[in-house]
Design an enzyme around this catalytic site. Structure first.
Site, PDB file in Angstrom:
ATOM      1  CG  ASP A 140      -1.944  -1.087   1.237  1.00 59.37           C
ATOM      2  OD1 ASP A 140      -1.655  -2.163   0.687  1.00 59.37           O
ATOM      3  OD2 ASP A 140      -3.031  -0.881   1.797  1.00 59.37           O
ATOM      4  CE  LYS A 203      -5.393   1.836   2.366  1.00 60.01           C
ATOM      5  NZ  LYS A 203      -4.330   1.093   3.063  1.00 60.01           N
ATOM      6  CE  LYS A 239      -7.059  -1.456   2.519  1.00 54.23           C
ATOM      7  NZ  LYS A 239      -5.730  -1.946   2.920  1.00 54.23           N
TER       8      LYS A 239
END
Lengths: 303, 298
Positions: A140, A203, A239
């Protein structure tokens, strides 16, 4: 290179109608989901969670405990799915990887000087490589919001591409930190940049900034994914992270996902919830459905 | 041109009280409260189990702050409730008269409620001394026991009267540091909602007292089986419901408190034992150097 032919001019990213997108997002909260549908929805949401601990005070013990929780969500309810992944700092990847063994639960690691992203590129690349070498299945990363807001879109694009290269086999999630991007137009633009630069996931947030994930922001990103899919035929995963702590809200997100991207995205390969307290709320709702009795947090493990 | 038409009265909307707010019931249902002359008094929320669930969340969130306050401060706030009730006396008397009381009865009931709040206000920081003890033990420990609030209490107020039963049940619960969800009298709900307005303007933190209106038979199973409720209070003599409460409360070993024989209007309707009904006794063993001539015990 081949890419340059397909890379659009990001200044031409579509504008987002703020009133429209908020109105549309609020519609998803009006669907009635009961009984069996609710049960299936909750099970699916549980299976989509990236169980997260990203705190300065994290210890190996805490991470091991969380990994145990991921595999044994609530043992008095047989047949529960596991969560999708554990999300930790790079220094904890090895611990998590060992603790999870061959359970099938993935290890996601934040990297690139999370959460601020304020570090030179070579350090970000080393950070990423460190996580991957220790066994992270997913990385991430955070984008450089400062550069993005200055209009240095090429810088942001190149950085994402460089990190993608450093990831190797690991799937790359690109955190836009929408709470710092201010407008939906910028969220849309950042989503487009991330996807063209090679993101596997986009995300919303680090979880360290408020507001974190909201439904309208997520909808903007889902629509960006849809448009990208129509243009290139490539699926990108989504996400939302931060601020989703109640089952009801998670179900609203699933409704939004289904009505925007369709069934092809309704699994944990293509959609995740970044959350730490959502799992317990879903477990409480599942136990409520099973026993007919409203539950208390006292009877569920913290982590 | 001046009109001689009679002015239409603006009627009050009787809503429920959850977490310091006055929402309508989540279910959107209502019932009509009437008196013995079959006059319609008000449309009242017919509360649902989801209202109760929301109220439990509010009460649980409020519990830490309320139980953590200095007992003296809780006493001050109970006194403040009494003050505010005194100031709105006439409204309560009017409502009681609408609900079949005579003026004298109504005045007596409101006065008694105010006095009862003052009574429990005084007890807030005193019952602990009365019911605590230092216990003689054989080892080198200082051993003492003190009462602590049990947690979130779900109470069904006495159904026969509008205000006195409600106040008599709520006051000892909150005086002891608990938070509560109270179901008002179904047939005489007016004063309960007005009392919620008194609570809301008297420094009582939101969520400490939550007041619902609705049917006992519909809501009682949820009062008894909610896992996040620590005690259930029931004031009627209905044996079937008592049995149901006892059975369902066993699920998380709730305290069950039955007040079916209490005469709330008498002096026996108030006592520190009502506070103690909803307290747990915590015993602490504290190691000490020695007792008397004994050597160090640790």
């Amino acid at each position: 290179m081949i890419l340059t032919k397909t890379i659009p001019d990001f200044s031409l990213s579509p504008h987002v109608d703020q009133v429209g997108i908020e109105e549309r997002a609020s519609r998803f909260t009006k669907r009635s989901i009961k009984n069996e549908t609710k049960l299936n929805g909750l099970m699916l949401a549980l299976n989509m969670i990236d169980l997260t601990t990203l705190e300065g005070k994290d210890t190996e013990g805490k991470v091991k405990q969380l990994c145990y929780k991921a595999q044994h969500l609530h043992d008095s309810y047989p047949g529960l799915p596991t969560v999708a992944a554990i999300c930790v700092y790079p220094s904890m990847v090895k611990t998590a990887k060992t603790a999870l063994g061959n359970s099938g639960i993935k290890v996601a690691s934040v990297a690139t000087a999370f959460p601020s992203g304020q570090a030179p590129r070579d350090i970000k690349i080393r950070d990423t490589k460190y996580a991957v070498q220790n066994g992270a299945d997913e990385v991430d990363m955070v984008i450089s919001r400062g550069k993005f807001l200055e209009g240095e879109y090429n810088f942001v694009f190149d950085e994402i591409a460089a990190i993608k290269e450093a990831c190797g086999e690991a799937r790359l999630k690109v955190i836009l930190e929408t709470g710092e991007l201010v407008t939906y137009d910028k969220v849309r633009k950042a989503s487009d940049i991330a996807m063209y630069a090679g993101a596997d996931f986009i995300k919303t947030s680090t979880g360290k900034i408020s507001p974190a994930a909201t439904m309208p922001v997520t909808l903007v990103m889902l629509e960006a994914i849809r448009d990208f899919y129509y243009k290139t035929g490539k699926k990108i995963a989504m996400k939302p992270a931060g601020g989703i702590s109640k089952s009801k809200l998670a179900l609203h997100y699933l409704v939004m996902l289904n009505e925007t991207l369709g069934e092809g995205w309704m699994n944990n390969e293509w959609f995740r919830f970044g959350a730490s307290s959502l799992a317990n709320d879903i477990l409480m709702q599942l136990m409520k459905l099973r026993t007919g009795v409203y539950q208390s947090p006292n009877y569920f493990s913290i982590d | 041109m001046a009109t001689t038409e009679k002015r239409l009265e603006v009627l009050k909307t009787y809503k429920i009280y959850i977490g310091g707010q006055f929402p309508r019931t989540e279910s959107g249902r209502y019932y009509v409260a009437t008196n013995s002359k079959k006059e319609n008094l008000a449309n009242v929320c017919l509360g649902s189990r989801k209202d109760f669930r929301d109220a439990v969340v509010a009460a649980r969130n409020a519990f830490g702050g309320w139980s953590g306050r200095a007992a003296f401060n809780r006493g001050q706030i109970l006194y403040r409730i009494a003050e505010m009730l005194e100031g709105r006396k006439t409204q309560f008397i009017d409502e009681l008269i609408k609900q079949d009381a005579t003026r004298t009865q109504a005045e007596n009931e409101v006065n008694l409620c105010i006095d009862r709040l003052i009574y429990y206000s005084g007890w807030c920081d005193k019952f602990q001394q009365l019911f605590s003890s230092v216990n003689p033990v054989a080892s080198s420990h200082f051993n003492f026991s003190v009462p602590e609030p049990t947690g979130v209490v779900a109470a069904i107020a006495p159904q026969g009267d509008s205000l006195l039963g409600l106040v008599s049940v709520i006051a000892p619960i909150i005086a002891g540091g608990n938070t509560c969800i109270v179901l008002a009298s179904a047939t005489k709900p007016l004063c309960a909602v007005t009392f919620a307005e008194v609570l809301n303007s008297s420094d009582l933190p939101g969520g400490v007292v939550n007041i619902l209106t609705g049917k006992v038979a519909e809501l009682v199973p949820y009062f008894a089986d909610h896992m996040d409720v620590n005690a259930t209070v029931f004031c009627e003599a209905d044996a079937a419901i008592q049995k149901l409460i006892k059975e369902k409360s066993a699920l998380n070993v709730k305290r069950v408190v039955l007040y079916d024989k209490v005469k709330w209007a008498n002096a026996s309707g108030q006592s520190p034992y009502f506070i103690m009904d909803l307290q747990e006794i915590k015993t602490t063993w504290h190691p000490i150097e020695n007792i008397g001539g004994a050597k160090a015990g640790y």
